[in-house]
Motif scaffolding. Sequence first.
Motif, PDB file in Angstrom:
ATOM      1  N   HIS A   1       0.807  -1.224   0.000  1.00 10.88           N
ATOM      2  CA  HIS A   1       0.000   0.000   0.000  1.00 10.88           C
ATOM      3  C   HIS A   1       0.842   1.277   0.000  1.00 10.88           C
ATOM      4  N   SER A   2       1.887   1.347   0.820  1.00 12.90           N
ATOM      5  CA  SER A   2       2.662   2.592   0.897  1.00 12.90           C
ATOM      6  C   SER A   2       3.392   2.885  -0.408  1.00 12.90           C
ATOM      7  N   LEU A   3       3.984   1.871  -1.027  1.00 10.14           N
ATOM      8  CA  LEU A   3       4.660   2.079  -2.312  1.00 10.14           C
ATOM      9  C   LEU A   3       3.624   2.321  -3.414  1.00 10.14           C
ATOM     10  N   ALA A   4       2.496   1.641  -3.355  1.00 13.13           N
ATOM     11  CA  ALA A   4       1.462   1.813  -4.381  1.00 13.13           C
ATOM     12  C   ALA A   4       0.963   3.252  -4.430  1.00 13.13           C
ATOM     13  N   SER A   5       0.862   3.901  -3.288  1.00 15.53           N
ATOM     14  CA  SER A   5       0.430   5.307  -3.269  1.00 15.53           C
ATOM     15  C   SER A   5       1.402   6.186  -4.044  1.00 15.53           C
ATOM     16  N   LYS A   6       2.705   5.956  -3.857  1.00 18.40           N
ATOM     17  CA  LYS A   6       3.727   6.698  -4.616  1.00 18.40           C
ATOM     18  C   LYS A   6       3.636   6.374  -6.104  1.00 18.40           C
ATOM     19  N   LEU A   7       3.523   5.084  -6.388  1.00 15.25           N
ATOM     20  CA  LEU A   7       3.498   4.643  -7.783  1.00 15.25           C
ATOM     21  C   LEU A   7       2.287   5.175  -8.527  1.00 15.25           C
TER      22      LEU A   7
ATOM     23  N   LYS B   1       0.791   8.030  -8.155  1.00 11.42           N
ATOM     24  CA  LYS B   1       1.051   9.418  -8.559  1.00 11.42           C
ATOM     25  C   LYS B   1       1.986   9.464  -9.760  1.00 11.42           C
ATOM     26  N   ILE B   2       3.005   8.633  -9.743  1.00 11.37           N
ATOM     27  CA  ILE B   2       3.945   8.569 -10.859  1.00 11.37           C
ATOM     28  C   ILE B   2       3.237   8.051 -12.113  1.00 11.37           C
ATOM     29  N   ALA B   3       2.412   7.024 -11.941  1.00  9.43           N
ATOM     30  CA  ALA B   3       1.687   6.436 -13.066  1.00  9.43           C
ATOM     31  C   ALA B   3       0.761   7.462 -13.720  1.00  9.43           C
ATOM     32  N   GLU B   4       0.116   8.282 -12.913  1.00  8.61           N
ATOM     33  CA  GLU B   4      -0.775   9.303 -13.464  1.00  8.61           C
ATOM     34  C   GLU B   4       0.017  10.407 -14.155  1.00  8.61           C
ATOM     35  N   ASN B   5       1.138  10.777 -13.576  1.00  8.59           N
ATOM     36  CA  ASN B   5       1.965  11.831 -14.153  1.00  8.59           C
ATOM     37  C   ASN B   5       2.549  11.409 -15.504  1.00  8.59           C
ATOM     38  N   TYR B   6       3.000  10.167 -15.584  1.00  9.60           N
ATOM     39  CA  TYR B   6       3.640   9.675 -16.807  1.00  9.60           C
ATOM     40  C   TYR B   6       2.713   8.837 -17.676  1.00  9.60           C
ATOM     41  N   LEU B   7       1.436   8.804 -17.326  1.00 13.23           N
ATOM     42  CA  LEU B   7       0.424   8.098 -18.112  1.00 13.23           C
ATOM     43  C   LEU B   7       0.804   6.635 -18.369  1.00 13.23           C
ATOM     44  N   PHE B   8       1.111   5.929 -17.296  1.00 10.34           N
ATOM     45  CA  PHE B   8       1.419   4.507 -17.404  1.00 10.34           C
ATOM     46  C   PHE B   8       0.254   3.777 -18.072  1.00 10.34           C
ATOM     47  N   ASP B   9       0.562   2.796 -18.876  1.00 12.83           N
ATOM     48  CA  ASP B   9      -0.459   1.880 -19.360  1.00 12.83           C
ATOM     49  C   ASP B   9      -0.757   0.825 -18.301  1.00 12.83           C
ATOM     50  N   ALA B  10       0.238   0.481 -17.501  1.00 13.45           N
ATOM     51  CA  ALA B  10       0.066  -0.515 -16.435  1.00 13.45           C
ATOM     52  C   ALA B  10      -0.867   0.021 -15.356  1.00 13.45           C
ATOM     53  N   LYS B  11      -1.600  -0.891 -14.743  1.00 13.87           N
ATOM     54  CA  LYS B  11      -2.459  -0.551 -13.618  1.00 13.87           C
ATOM     55  C   LYS B  11      -1.746  -0.917 -12.324  1.00 13.87           C
ATOM     56  N   ILE B  12      -1.846  -0.032 -11.350  1.00 10.63           N
ATOM     57  CA  ILE B  12      -1.233  -0.253 -10.043  1.00 10.63           C
ATOM     58  C   ILE B  12      -2.245  -0.977  -9.162  1.00 10.63           C
ATOM     59  N   LEU B  13      -1.844  -2.119  -8.621  1.00 14.60           N
ATOM     60  CA  LEU B  13      -2.718  -2.918  -7.775  1.00 14.60           C
ATOM     61  C   LEU B  13      -2.059  -3.184  -6.424  1.00 14.60           C
ATOM     62  N   VAL B  14      -2.894  -3.259  -5.396  1.00 19.59           N
ATOM     63  CA  VAL B  14      -2.427  -3.616  -4.062  1.00 19.59           C
ATOM     64  C   VAL B  14      -2.945  -5.024  -3.753  1.00 19.59           C
ATOM     65  N   PRO B  15      -2.050  -5.945  -3.399  1.00 23.61           N
ATOM     66  CA  PRO B  15      -2.512  -7.277  -2.996  1.00 23.61           C
ATOM     67  C   PRO B  15      -3.215  -7.180  -1.637  1.00 23.61           C
ATOM     68  N   ILE B  16      -4.383  -7.791  -1.550  1.00 21.05           N
ATOM     69  CA  ILE B  16      -5.113  -7.782  -0.284  1.00 21.05           C
ATOM     70  C   ILE B  16      -5.604  -9.188   0.025  1.00 21.05           C
ATOM     71  N   SER B  17      -5.958  -9.404   1.279  1.00 19.02           N
ATOM     72  CA  SER B  17      -6.474 -10.711   1.682  1.00 19.02           C
ATOM     73  C   SER B  17      -7.896 -10.627   2.204  1.00 19.02           C
ATOM     74  N   ASP B  18      -8.381  -9.415   2.444  1.00 18.18           N
ATOM     75  CA  ASP B  18      -9.715  -9.250   3.007  1.00 18.18           C
ATOM     76  C   ASP B  18     -10.452  -8.113   2.307  1.00 18.18           C
ATOM     77  N   GLU B  19     -11.722  -8.313   2.072  1.00 22.54           N
ATOM     78  CA  GLU B  19     -12.558  -7.323   1.401  1.00 22.54           C
ATOM     79  C   GLU B  19     -12.537  -5.965   2.097  1.00 22.54           C
ATOM     80  N   SER B  20     -12.360  -5.949   3.394  1.00 24.19           N
ATOM     81  CA  SER B  20     -12.360  -4.686   4.138  1.00 24.19           C
ATOM     82  C   SER B  20     -11.219  -3.763   3.717  1.00 24.19           C
ATOM     83  N   GLU B  21     -10.172  -4.314   3.116  1.00 26.36           N
ATOM     84  CA  GLU B  21      -9.027  -3.515   2.687  1.00 26.36           C
ATOM     85  C   GLU B  21      -9.316  -2.715   1.416  1.00 26.36           C
ATOM     86  N   MET B  22     -10.363  -3.075   0.693  1.00 24.68           N
ATOM     87  CA  MET B  22     -10.673  -2.395  -0.569  1.00 24.68           C
ATOM     88  C   MET B  22     -10.956  -0.916  -0.353  1.00 24.68           C
ATOM     89  N   GLU B  23     -11.656  -0.587   0.706  1.00 23.64           N
ATOM     90  CA  GLU B  23     -12.015   0.802   0.963  1.00 23.64           C
ATOM     91  C   GLU B  23     -10.779   1.669   1.155  1.00 23.64           C
TER      92      GLU B  23
END
Length: 131
Positions: free
Chosen positions: A79-85, A87-109
């Motif tokens: 999550h902490s690195l994904a937040s940085k990534l 912003k970078i992805a939006e700035n440089y218009l990445f085609d890749a999607k940034i995803l956070v691995p989670i184990s519980d539905e409550s983490e989606m929010e």
Amino acid sequence: MIIIGHPDIPFDPLYYVESIEEIVKTPSNSTLWLGAFADAKEIAQHCYENHIAYGVMAESVNDALLANALHAQYILADHSLASKLQKIAENYLFDAKILVPISDESEMEIVAEAGIDGVIFQDAIIFSEQS
């Protein structure tokens, strides 16, 4: 928000491979899971050259930059690195999607509130012993 692997939402799984040779054992047109980018650069290069969709785990900004340059479809990060990534992805218009691995539905929010592209549950990745 992209949600991959939730039991209530249909999804196409990612197939884990550890070598270029294992790619032939996966269904055609499937998305591969390569694991940590630092350990999978050769496979990522092969996927890039052969137009094969794949995802990797980034452990640094440099990993994400290189994975995006090699046309990764998904870049996973904690999550902490994904937040940085994100912003970078939006700035440089990445085609890749940034995803956070989670184990519980409550983490989606939490991920959604951070503005990150999406989440992926462990069940979305098929390891060879499951196939």
